[in-house]
Structure formats: C-alpha cells, structure tokens
Scaffold this motif. Sequence first.
Motif, mmCIF file in Angstrom:
data_model
loop_
_atom_site.group_PDB
_atom_site.id
_atom_site.type_symbol
_atom_site.label_atom_id
_atom_site.label_comp_id
_atom_site.label_asym_id
_atom_site.label_seq_id
_atom_site.Cartn_x
_atom_site.Cartn_y
_atom_site.Cartn_z
ATOM 1 N N CYS A 82 20.138 -61.139 -46.597
ATOM 2 C CA CYS A 82 18.745 -61.012 -46.154
ATOM 3 C C CYS A 82 18.590 -59.661 -45.471
ATOM 4 C CB CYS A 82 18.482 -62.153 -45.180
ATOM 5 S SG CYS A 82 17.028 -61.961 -44.157
ATOM 6 N N TRP A 83 17.565 -58.889 -45.830
ATOM 7 C CA TRP A 83 17.487 -57.525 -45.289
ATOM 8 C C TRP A 83 16.220 -57.196 -44.507
ATOM 9 C CZ3 TRP A 83 18.614 -57.944 -50.733
ATOM 10 C CH2 TRP A 83 17.502 -57.831 -51.564
ATOM 11 N N ILE A 84 15.319 -58.157 -44.318
ATOM 12 C CA ILE A 84 14.174 -57.858 -43.445
ATOM 13 C C ILE A 84 14.141 -58.911 -42.333
ATOM 14 C CG2 ILE A 84 11.680 -57.583 -43.246
ATOM 15 C CD1 ILE A 84 11.593 -56.624 -46.116
ATOM 16 N N TRP A 85 14.574 -58.531 -41.149
ATOM 17 C CA TRP A 85 14.579 -59.435 -40.010
ATOM 18 C C TRP A 85 14.504 -58.584 -38.757
ATOM 19 C CZ3 TRP A 85 18.889 -59.416 -36.545
ATOM 20 C CH2 TRP A 85 19.976 -58.630 -36.961
ATOM 21 N N SER A 86 14.168 -59.239 -37.668
ATOM 22 C CA SER A 86 14.068 -58.510 -36.401
ATOM 23 C C SER A 86 14.939 -59.223 -35.371
ATOM 24 C CB SER A 86 12.602 -58.509 -35.952
ATOM 25 O OG SER A 86 12.541 -58.461 -34.554
ATOM 26 N N PRO A 87 15.603 -58.461 -34.484
ATOM 27 C CA PRO A 87 16.401 -59.108 -33.442
ATOM 28 C C PRO A 87 15.573 -60.043 -32.556
ATOM 29 C CG PRO A 87 16.944 -56.770 -33.584
ATOM 30 C CD PRO A 87 15.748 -56.998 -34.468
ATOM 31 N N GLU A 88 14.235 -59.893 -32.585
ATOM 32 C CA GLU A 88 13.399 -60.795 -31.777
ATOM 33 C C GLU A 88 13.236 -62.165 -32.428
ATOM 34 O OE1 GLU A 88 9.779 -58.606 -31.649
ATOM 35 O OE2 GLU A 88 10.690 -57.021 -30.455
ATOM 36 N N GLN A 89 13.582 -62.259 -33.702
ATOM 37 C CA GLN A 89 13.442 -63.551 -34.387
ATOM 38 C C GLN A 89 14.654 -64.433 -34.104
ATOM 39 O OE1 GLN A 89 12.810 -61.693 -38.417
ATOM 40 N NE2 GLN A 89 11.300 -63.326 -38.543
ATOM 41 N N ASP A 90 14.582 -65.674 -34.549
ATOM 42 C CA ASP A 90 15.719 -66.588 -34.394
ATOM 43 C C ASP A 90 16.716 -66.317 -35.527
ATOM 44 O OD1 ASP A 90 17.477 -68.564 -33.799
ATOM 45 O OD2 ASP A 90 16.186 -70.214 -34.452
ATOM 46 N N PHE A 91 17.318 -65.138 -35.490
ATOM 47 C CA PHE A 91 18.263 -64.775 -36.555
ATOM 48 C C PHE A 91 19.564 -65.561 -36.439
ATOM 49 C CE2 PHE A 91 21.294 -62.298 -34.131
ATOM 50 C CZ PHE A 91 20.563 -61.946 -33.003
ATOM 51 N N ALA A 92 19.820 -66.116 -35.211
ATOM 52 C CA ALA A 92 21.045 -66.906 -35.029
ATOM 53 C C ALA A 92 21.056 -68.101 -35.977
ATOM 54 C CB ALA A 92 21.159 -67.367 -33.582
ATOM 55 N N ALA A 93 19.872 -68.664 -36.237
ATOM 56 C CA ALA A 93 19.806 -69.819 -37.144
ATOM 57 C C ALA A 93 20.294 -69.415 -38.531
ATOM 58 C CB ALA A 93 18.373 -70.339 -37.217
ATOM 59 N N ALA A 94 19.975 -68.188 -38.938
ATOM 60 C CA ALA A 94 20.419 -67.714 -40.257
ATOM 61 C C ALA A 94 21.929 -67.465 -40.255
ATOM 62 C CB ALA A 94 19.664 -66.451 -40.642
ATOM 63 N N LEU A 95 22.426 -66.854 -39.180
ATOM 64 C CA LEU A 95 23.878 -66.624 -39.121
ATOM 65 C C LEU A 95 24.616 -67.964 -39.061
ATOM 66 C CD1 LEU A 95 23.987 -63.543 -36.718
ATOM 67 C CD2 LEU A 95 24.409 -63.546 -39.168
ATOM 68 N N ASP A 96 24.053 -68.916 -38.324
ATOM 69 C CA ASP A 96 24.664 -70.254 -38.271
ATOM 70 C C ASP A 96 24.763 -70.851 -39.681
ATOM 71 O OD1 ASP A 96 24.802 -70.091 -35.521
ATOM 72 O OD2 ASP A 96 23.059 -71.383 -35.152
ATOM 73 N N ALA A 97 23.774 -70.513 -40.531
ATOM 74 C CA ALA A 97 23.750 -71.049 -41.902
ATOM 75 C C ALA A 97 24.499 -70.135 -42.882
ATOM 76 C CB ALA A 97 22.305 -71.238 -42.349
ATOM 77 N N ASN A 98 25.318 -69.248 -42.338
ATOM 78 C CA ASN A 98 26.135 -68.337 -43.164
ATOM 79 C C ASN A 98 25.310 -67.421 -44.063
ATOM 80 O OD1 ASN A 98 28.573 -69.331 -42.138
ATOM 81 N ND2 ASN A 98 28.452 -71.080 -43.546
ATOM 82 N N ILE A 99 24.165 -67.018 -43.574
ATOM 83 C CA ILE A 99 23.391 -65.989 -44.276
ATOM 84 C C ILE A 99 23.952 -64.628 -43.839
ATOM 85 C CG2 ILE A 99 21.091 -65.002 -44.606
ATOM 86 C CD1 ILE A 99 21.301 -67.971 -45.475
ATOM 87 N N HIS A 100 24.125 -63.727 -44.789
ATOM 88 C CA HIS A 100 24.548 -62.368 -44.439
ATOM 89 C C HIS A 100 23.293 -61.586 -44.079
ATOM 90 C CE1 HIS A 100 28.253 -62.604 -47.304
ATOM 91 N NE2 HIS A 100 28.063 -63.697 -46.620
ATOM 92 N N LEU A 101 23.300 -61.024 -42.883
ATOM 93 C CA LEU A 101 22.144 -60.221 -42.477
ATOM 94 C C LEU A 101 22.489 -58.750 -42.607
ATOM 95 C CD1 LEU A 101 20.886 -62.095 -39.295
ATOM 96 C CD2 LEU A 101 20.185 -62.375 -41.680
ATOM 97 N N ALA A 102 21.586 -57.997 -43.183
ATOM 98 C CA ALA A 102 21.810 -56.562 -43.283
ATOM 99 C C ALA A 102 21.448 -55.912 -41.946
ATOM 100 C CB ALA A 102 20.951 -55.974 -44.399
ATOM 101 N N VAL A 103 22.281 -54.977 -41.539
ATOM 102 C CA VAL A 103 22.019 -54.193 -40.330
ATOM 103 C C VAL A 103 21.208 -52.968 -40.749
ATOM 104 C CG1 VAL A 103 23.160 -52.615 -38.720
ATOM 105 C CG2 VAL A 103 24.005 -54.950 -38.984
ATOM 106 N N VAL A 104 19.979 -52.864 -40.246
ATOM 107 C CA VAL A 104 19.134 -51.739 -40.660
ATOM 108 C C VAL A 104 18.889 -50.745 -39.525
ATOM 109 C CG1 VAL A 104 18.022 -53.111 -42.455
ATOM 110 C CG2 VAL A 104 16.930 -52.935 -40.231
ATOM 111 N N SER A 105 19.415 -51.023 -38.331
ATOM 112 C CA SER A 105 19.263 -50.086 -37.208
ATOM 113 C C SER A 105 20.325 -50.417 -36.166
ATOM 114 C CB SER A 105 17.878 -50.227 -36.563
ATOM 115 O OG SER A 105 17.844 -51.417 -35.781
ATOM 116 N N MET A 106 20.442 -49.560 -35.169
ATOM 117 C CA MET A 106 21.382 -49.808 -34.078
ATOM 118 C C MET A 106 21.034 -51.121 -33.366
ATOM 119 S SD MET A 106 23.980 -49.069 -32.374
ATOM 120 C CE MET A 106 24.628 -47.414 -32.311
#
Length: 378
Positions: A82-106
């Motif tokens: 997944c490549w469009i997400w913001s650190p302000e979102q509940d991205f932990a739920a995606a990582l918990d579900a073994n989704i690979h998140l793309a890092v697009v910034s520091m």
Amino acid sequence: MVVVNLLETVIDLDAIATNTRILKNLVQPAQLMCVVKADGYNHGAIPVARTVLANGADQLGVATLAEALELREAGITAPILCWIWSPEQDFAAALDANIHLAVVSMAHAQAIVKYAAGKPEKLVQTTIKIDTGLHRSGVDESQWEAVFTLLKDAGTATGNIEVTGVMSHLACADEPGNPANDTQAAAFNRAIALGRKLGLELPVNHLSNSPAVLTRPDFYHEMVRPGLAVYGYSPLADGNDYGLQPAMSWVGKVTVVKPIEPGEGTSYNLTWRAAKPGYLAVIPAGYADGLPRRAQNHVEVTIGGHRYPQVGRICMDQFVIDLGDNPHNVRPGDEAIIFGPGGMSATELASRIQDINYAVICAPTGRTVRRYLGGQHA
Ligand SMILES: Cc1ncc(COP(=O)(O)O)c(C=O)c1O
C-alpha cells in the motif's frame, strides 16, 4: 420480482486471467505485482485479486489502507503493498494485518520505526518509495541516505524491520521515446546502489507500470507493477494491443424507442433536431452514472453489432441515440454497448473525448451494477 439491471458493467474475469498470464510470461523471472487500487480500476478489487493470484500474480498493489484491509478482510493472504497513507491514520491496523506499507517520506519512516519498536515480536516489511523525477510522492533524493540509514539502523537494533526493496514511479513511460524514462531509471539504479552500500539488502525492487512492462524489459528489476494492462488496455499510442483483452463492457438496456418528425428536437435545450422522420432510443446512463456531459456528440453505442450516434444533451440519468429509420428493428430491452468488447473501445471513447482509457474504465458508477463472467468471483 425479477431484478433487471438497466445499466451494467460486465466484467470478463477470463480476460483478466489471460492478461495476467501474458504479463507473467513476459516479465519472468521478475515477479508480478498486479495493481488493484481504485476497486480494481473499477472492475471489483476482490474478484480481480482472486483471479490474478490464481493466474500467476505474486503480489497485489493498492493505493490506500482501506483498499488493503478490504482485501485482507476478504481472506486474501498474498503480499499486499500500500503506498498512499499518512502517519496520522490508523496505519498500525494495516501493519497488524501484514500489509506492506511504502515509506514515502522521513515522517513515514519514523512512524514505521516507532511501530516496530513497540511490537518486537512482529516482522514489519516495508518498501521505500523513492522519487526519481516524478516529483509527486516518494522520498526526495536529498533524503535517500537519511531514510535508508534510519531504517537500516532501526532494523539492526530491533531485528524486526525488513526493507524488501525500493520502488519508484515513472512520469513518462507512456512516451517510450522520452529521455525522462532513462533519467529516472538511472536514478533508480543509483538509489539501489546507495541502499546496498548502506547495508540494506533490497532484494525486490520495482519501477515498471504497464507501459514500461510493455516496452522496457531493461526496467524490470525483480518485480513489475502493472495496473492498466491487467484490465486489458495499453496506454501507449502505438496501436498495438499486445494480445491483451479488455475485460469491461459498459452496457445499457434500451428503455424507450419512439418516432421523431423532421424539425423536432430531443433532450435538454433541443440541441439536436431530426432532419427527416426516424426513430430515437433512450439509454439509461447519464452523467450521474459516469458518462460525462461533455461527451455529447462523441459517443456511439453498439446494438446488435450496429453503431448508433448519441444525439442531444447527455442528461443526469439517460441519453438519446438516433436510430435513423431503425433498419435493424431496435426494441426496448436490447443491449447497447457504450464501450467495451463488441462496441467502441474504451481507448476510442477516450480519444474522442480527449481523455485517457484509464479514466474511461474508472468512470462507470451511479446506477451501474457490476456483473461477472467466468473466473473466480466467489
Ligand atoms: C505507484 C504505482 N505503481 C503502479 C501503477 C500502475 O500503473 P499502470 O496502470 O499504468 O500500469 C500505479 C498507477 O497509477 C501507481 O500509482
């Protein structure tokens, strides 16, 4: 009561299966990530995902967290990036579900590092999306070293961060002769070399969208990321279909056939008037269903293998076609292909309305109901 859908997108999953196999053969031994964002380019992400995975896709690519989680909730266990997400979102739920998140910034890298530190038992896989010249999202070259180093050092410290590779997106791949393609590819190679020098393994790197998959085997690296081609279209202007089969037809059922006399007009503002006695038919698709009002005079529908021009204003819910003398006896209930196999192609419609085939296939919405043929749509 039998439900009769007056407006459908008919999705041929066998075409998607064929396209997946064509792409897999073309790119092997590189891996194939099929992009199913935007609800599978409006074909239905879940049935498309199941179909491509059954036909050789190694991974799935999506834009948003919600798109990624929808696939997981449907029981799809394949790798999903997944490549469009913001650190302000509940991205932990995606990582918990073994989704690979793309890092697009520091900031994205820091968010992943923080999550991984709090979950030492969890392996966090990530891909660094670097900017090589598109200047949209992606880590700017001035930040490559800092981001690579942060993820490398955090991974070494916690042991649970794996940077699977770098990815980047091309600005001009649909113009194969554009030198920007080689400039971006060279920057991509620079990033891989830098990452490896800094101690990242970067085993699976990917750069290629559909046009690059079709024209630049030298850009394949370890994986490719086509979207449009999976659905049967090329974005190139070379007239070559590469054997791909369009999977979507947008079909409306004729609701009304009626006569018109010379001088009488049809639809709002009576912008079209009959030159001779004839017949009109009404198709229940309008701008609320994704047929743009500006497409007026550019659409030709196909009924029983014959083309008929759209006339007058395109309304919110319907538009009118000119049947002439109605030589083929078009009747209410007949199927009119607005675009798709057997009718005008999405690419032809796009060129008539100065748009792109991507946008044409993403357009059907509103009262349109999706129906599947073939494949795995359980
Ligand atoms: C990052 C990324 N990769 C791959 C794709 C797939 O592109 P295409 O549909 O041109 O193959 C897209 C789509 O825009 C994208 O944003």
